[in-house]
Motif scaffolding. Structure first.
Motif, PDB file in Angstrom:
ATOM      1  N   ILE A 126       6.824   7.765   4.818  1.00  0.00           N
ATOM      2  CA  ILE A 126       7.641   6.554   4.909  1.00  0.00           C
ATOM      3  C   ILE A 126       9.089   6.874   4.572  1.00  0.00           C
ATOM      4  CG2 ILE A 126       5.737   5.031   4.283  1.00  0.00           C
ATOM      5  CD1 ILE A 126       7.101   4.769   1.495  1.00  0.00           C
ATOM      6  N   GLU A 132      10.227  -2.207   2.957  1.00  0.00           N
ATOM      7  CA  GLU A 132       9.215  -2.741   3.889  1.00  0.00           C
ATOM      8  C   GLU A 132       8.232  -1.650   4.311  1.00  0.00           C
ATOM      9  OE1 GLU A 132      12.426  -3.370   4.143  1.00  0.00           O
ATOM     10  OE2 GLU A 132      12.563  -5.570   3.936  1.00  0.00           O
ATOM     11  N   GLU A 133       8.701  -0.409   4.434  1.00  0.00           N
ATOM     12  CA  GLU A 133       7.779   0.643   4.835  1.00  0.00           C
ATOM     13  C   GLU A 133       6.744   0.895   3.743  1.00  0.00           C
ATOM     14  OE1 GLU A 133       9.207   4.132   6.724  1.00  0.00           O
ATOM     15  OE2 GLU A 133      10.298   2.990   8.249  1.00  0.00           O
ATOM     16  N   ILE A 135       5.727  -1.460   1.699  1.00  0.00           N
ATOM     17  CA  ILE A 135       4.849  -2.636   1.767  1.00  0.00           C
ATOM     18  C   ILE A 135       3.868  -2.500   2.935  1.00  0.00           C
ATOM     19  CG2 ILE A 135       4.799  -5.137   2.138  1.00  0.00           C
ATOM     20  CD1 ILE A 135       7.452  -5.279   0.585  1.00  0.00           C
ATOM     21  N   ALA A 136       4.352  -1.926   4.044  1.00  0.00           N
ATOM     22  CA  ALA A 136       3.483  -1.742   5.203  1.00  0.00           C
ATOM     23  C   ALA A 136       2.276  -0.874   4.845  1.00  0.00           C
ATOM     24  CB  ALA A 136       4.253  -1.110   6.356  1.00  0.00           C
ATOM     25  N   ARG A 137       2.460   0.034   3.891  1.00  0.00           N
ATOM     26  CA  ARG A 137       1.349   0.887   3.461  1.00  0.00           C
ATOM     27  C   ARG A 137       0.699   0.302   2.205  1.00  0.00           C
ATOM     28  NH1 ARG A 137       0.060   5.982   5.897  1.00  0.00           N
ATOM     29  NH2 ARG A 137       0.498   7.148   4.019  1.00  0.00           N
ATOM     30  N   GLY A 139       1.961  -1.348  -0.201  1.00  0.00           N
ATOM     31  CA  GLY A 139       2.766  -1.329  -1.408  1.00  0.00           C
ATOM     32  C   GLY A 139       2.912  -2.721  -2.007  1.00  0.00           C
TER      33      GLY A 139
ATOM     34  N   LYS B  11       4.384  -7.460   5.140  1.00  0.00           N
ATOM     35  CA  LYS B  11       3.549  -6.327   5.512  1.00  0.00           C
ATOM     36  C   LYS B  11       3.219  -6.358   7.002  1.00  0.00           C
ATOM     37  CE  LYS B  11      -0.889  -4.287   5.255  1.00  0.00           C
ATOM     38  NZ  LYS B  11      -2.008  -3.737   4.647  1.00  0.00           N
ATOM     39  N   ALA B  14       6.168  -5.289   9.002  1.00  0.00           N
ATOM     40  CA  ALA B  14       6.557  -3.896   8.799  1.00  0.00           C
ATOM     41  C   ALA B  14       5.508  -2.933   9.340  1.00  0.00           C
ATOM     42  CB  ALA B  14       6.792  -3.638   7.308  1.00  0.00           C
ATOM     43  N   GLU B  15       4.252  -3.353   9.278  1.00  0.00           N
ATOM     44  CA  GLU B  15       3.166  -2.513   9.767  1.00  0.00           C
ATOM     45  C   GLU B  15       3.400  -2.117  11.217  1.00  0.00           C
ATOM     46  OE1 GLU B  15      -0.433  -4.634   9.230  1.00  0.00           O
ATOM     47  OE2 GLU B  15      -1.325  -3.027   8.050  1.00  0.00           O
ATOM     48  N   ARG B  21       3.357   5.917  13.493  1.00  0.00           N
ATOM     49  CA  ARG B  21       3.098   7.078  12.646  1.00  0.00           C
ATOM     50  C   ARG B  21       1.659   7.148  12.160  1.00  0.00           C
ATOM     51  NH1 ARG B  21       7.658   5.850   8.459  1.00  0.00           N
ATOM     52  NH2 ARG B  21       8.829   4.739  10.029  1.00  0.00           N
TER      53      ARG B  21
END
Ligand SMILES: Cc1cc2nc3c(=O)[nH]c(=O)nc-3n(C[C@H](O)[C@H](O)[C@H](O)COP(=O)(O)O)c2cc1C
Ligand code: SF4
Ligand code: SF4
Ligand code: SF4
Ligand code: FES
Ligand code: FES
Lengths: 597, 121
Positions: A126, A132-133, A135-137, A139, B11, B14-15, B21
């Motif tokens: 990330i 946000e990246e 949070i996307a994972r 977080g 989320k 952003a996901e 990736r």
């Protein structure tokens, strides 16, 4: 939403930054814009991949193509061939040390294949500067769960049951530490993150801070909730400018989203974090010295008890945990303690990050389950010893640790096994040594470090390490006596028993463990006045083997002191009186006629 | 942060931006970008693919390119691979066709049979 067909990850960790990954990134941005590809290909800066000696690292998704040592002048070919025509640039792919073939995808590289990434899961994946990246994972979902569904005691119980132990050196059970602090009475409590990272061979904490700073912030907030603290401090060394900058950015972003600050998730919980910079003294990584340093005083250890959990920062109950310890906390909360406890050995759960260095093909940062054997780490992940040399020992635990000899290559690495064989987990430095390393010299090197870093507050450490260093130096100079070995052992015992803090208590370890496994090398120095590995200058003599010498005269022309003489086409000889042991002749001779012994 | 819902919303958004990736076994759209592909308009086709995915908010799709598949007379060629299934190869794709291919094949899982390249031909 912006859809990009491809993401190009460019490592912006300290290692790759110093090999100029920023120039590569800028060149890439420029060329993508010129070719009109900037709307379909996105360039992302990440933290460390762990493969810094092959940096700058670049990974292209969705394929997962792994490029190493990318220079600005390679960018054009990558853009033309890979991004436009879809043909990966073969010559920039990684190839395993012992094979001809190059490996396309990053998951298939041996170095990564045997790893299990928990603390480093987001590093190299990330952009650490975009919350946000993270949070996307998932977080901050651990913090959300804790605040919505769990009592502080439940959090402590989960951490206890997970079996997580401190990654900063001591290996103390994290949940137990939190429980002490939670039971301590106090109107004000603190959470401190130890990011001093003093072990000269280690850089995992730096990589986590650079690659995944939010994981540490989230964990500290969870810890704050568990013990009833609403202020955290991260003590990070000023020599880590990139880490400090990323932390500052991360704290700012977390505050903006209300993930730090007042009334987080409307649950009435306040928590904020500030950064404190350390000047980088090794002893300041010791917890009581660190706290004293945060208070603005000279970083010297103080006696324990009282432990920080009872009386820490400004006398208030404080927990202090290492960066990597914290990085394990959010995944434990998210995936459950059972998941974490299913990895590792009976008493050491989860994974451990090691910094592989020394005589090994793949140096870098790796994360493996506890209980992985040294052999797997060195031969499968590390790719073995360069130039077909023989493995001699691995040093773990940095200046406080010890050496593991070849007989113990199959030992499963965890806290207790390492302690049992006279070494230490420490923070995870792992230095590999081959037949060309002299173990007396290694012990001397580490002792020189600790002696230099001793704060001087207590005599056993201040004077004792000095005396030990003098003895070791004497031995490497060929002036050692048989009594020196017993003196070293007596001194070591006294220093271990009588020193105030961990620095002194562990300083003799490198000497004791080399004495235990490599006593014959000490004896060779003392009795035979020889350094078997050919390292200790004073004990070496350079010689020309008459039967191999072709009389070319190259050595003589390169000798700075004119110590070599002879007639062309006849064997040359070295005058030991004049020789200053510079090694030039040995390096130059094309017929391996010069030897040192 | 007021609520869990707020975090979930961030989320979700952003996901999608980082899904490229994640190796999630996503369907892959491959555009052949050999010399003849490019001269027959593969670039425009690729752009159309990206645009279409963008407007439809389809994030979990990988787009890659490949070199010459050896069928120059069918260029531009687009191959759609759904993991676990045989790849489908479309020939003579135009930017206009792309829309229909994506809607039918990717969204509704119905390959547009009349545009597929018949390898026996
Ligand atoms: C001389 C000395 C240096 C230390 N340096 C560090 C360090 O750089 N980083 C660290 O996390 N712990 C270091 N420690 C260990 C800390 O005192 C403390 O045990 C640790 O931060 C606790 O966190 P943990 O339980 O999460 O490992 C050091 C200890 C000693 C004695
Ligand atoms: S053991 Fe060494 S570093 Fe620790 S307090 Fe004593 S003198 Fe200072
Ligand atoms: S370089 Fe080697 S071969 Fe030549 S003279 Fe010196 S020792 Fe002899
Ligand atoms: S080691 Fe250096 S000084 Fe000694 S003989 Fe060789 S070149 Fe001369
Ligand atoms: S800094 Fe780039 S791989 Fe470590
Ligand atoms: S270049 Fe496209 S099929 Fe040959």
């Amino acid at each position: 939403m912006e859809f990009y067909r491809s993401h190009v990850l460019v490592c912006a960790g300290t290692g790759c930054t110093s090999s100029d990954s920023q120039l590569v990134r800028r060149e890439l941005l420029k060329q993508l814009a010129e070719k009109g590809l900037d709307k379909e290909i996105k360039v992302v800066e990440t933290g460390c991949f762990g493969f810094c000696n092959l940096g700058p690292i670049m990974v292209v998704y969705p394929e997962g193509t792994f490029y190493c040592q990318v220079k600005p002048q390679d960018v054009n070919e990558i853009v033309e061939e890979h991004f436009i025509k879809g043909r990966p640039v073969q010559r920039l792919l990684y190839h395993e040390p012992d094979k001809e073939t190059r490996t396309l995808e990053f998951d298939n590289i041996e170095f990564f294949r045997h790893q299990k990434r928990v603390a480093l899961a987001n590093c190299g994946h990330i952009n650490p500067e975009v919350i946000e990246e993270y949070i996307a994972r998932d977080g901050y979902f651990a913090l959300a769960r804790v605040l919505h569904e769990m009592t502080p005691q439940e959090v402590i119980d989960v951490i206890k049951k997970s079996g997580l132990r401190g990654r900063g050196g001591g290996g103390f059970p994290t949940g137990v530490k939190w429980e002490f602090a939670s039971k301590s009475q106090g109107d004000q409590k603190y959470v401190v993150c130890n990011a001093d990272e003093g072990d000269p061979g280690a850089f995992m904490d730096r990589s986590v801070l650079e690659g995944d700073p939010h994981a540490v912030l989230e964990a500290m907030a969870i810890a704050g909730y568990a013990i009833g603290a609403n202020q955290g401090y991260i003590y990070v060394r000023a020599e880590y400018p990139i880490a400090v900058e990323r932390l500052q950015t991360a704290i700012k972003q977390a505050r903006e989203l209300g993930l730090l600050g007042k009334n987080i998730f409307s649950k009435g919980f306040d928590f904020d974090i500030d950064i404190r910079l350390g000047a980088g003294a090794f002893v300041c990584g010791e917890e009581t010295a660190l706290l004293t340093s945060i208070e603005g005083r000279r970083g010297e250890p103080r006696p324990r008890p009282p432990f920080p959990a009872v009386a820490g920062l400004w006398g208030k109950p404080t927990i202090i945990n290492n960066v990597e310890t914290f990085a394990n906390v959010p995944p434990i909360i998210r995936n459950g303690w059972e998941w974490f406890a299913s990895m590792g050995t009976e008493k050491s759960k989860g994974t451990k990050v090691f910094a592989l260095a020394g005589k090994i093909n793949n140096t870098g940062l790796i994360e493996v389950p506890m209980g992985t054997t040294l052999r797997t780490i060195i031969y499968d992940i590390g790719g073995g010893i360069p130039k077909g040399k023989k493995f001699k020992a691995a040093q773990t635990g940095g200046p406080s640790g010890g050496c593991i000899p070849a007989e113990l290559l199959d030992i499963e690495i965890d806290y207790d096994n390492l302690t049992a064989i006279g070494s230490m987990m420490g923070s995870g430095g792992l230095i590999v040594m081959d037949e060309d390393n002299c173990m007396v010299d290694i012990a001397r090197f580490f002792l020189e470090f600790t002696q230099d870093e001793s704060c001087g507050k207590c005599p056993p450490c201040r004077i004792g390490t000095k005396r030990m260093l003098e003895i070791l130096t004497r031995i490497t100079e060929g002036k050692g006596t048989p009594e020196d070995l017993t003196n070293l052992e007596t001194l070591a015992k006294t220093i271990k028993n009588a020193s105030l803090c961990g620095l002194g208590q562990t300083a003799p370890n490198p000497v004791l463990s080399t004495l235990r496994y490599f006593r014959h090398e000490y004896e060779a120095h003392i009795y035979d006045k020889k350094c078997p590995a050919g390292v200790c200058q004073a004990l070496l003599t350079y010689k020309i083997l008459a039967e191999k010498c072709r009389g070319c005269g190259l050595c003589a022309r390169n000798c700075p002191t004119n110590a070599i003489s002879g007639k062309v086409k006849e064997p040359y000889v070295i005058d030991v009186e004049k020789c200053i042991k510079c090694g030039a002749c040995l390096e130059k001779c094309k017929f391996a006629a010069v030897i040192k012994e | 942060m007021r609520s869990l819902e707020e975090l979930k919303a961030i989320k979700e958004k952003a996901e999608k931006t980082i899904s490229v990736r994640e190796n999630t076994g996503a369907p892959t759209i491959t555009v052949a970008m050999g010399t003849c592909g490019i001269s027959n308009g593969a670039r425009e086709v690729l752009n159309a693919v990206i645009e279409e995915l963008n407007t439809r908010g389809l994030a979990n799709i990988h787009v890659t390119q490949t070199g010459c598949p050896g069928l120059c007379h069918k260029e531009p060629i687009v191959t759609i691979t759904v993991p676990g299934k045989n790849p489908y190869m479309y020939g003579k794709v135009t930017p206009e066709n792309v829309k229909k291919i994506i809607v039918q094949h990717i969204v509704n899982n119905q390959p547009v049979t009349e545009w597929l390249v018949n390898l026996e031909e």
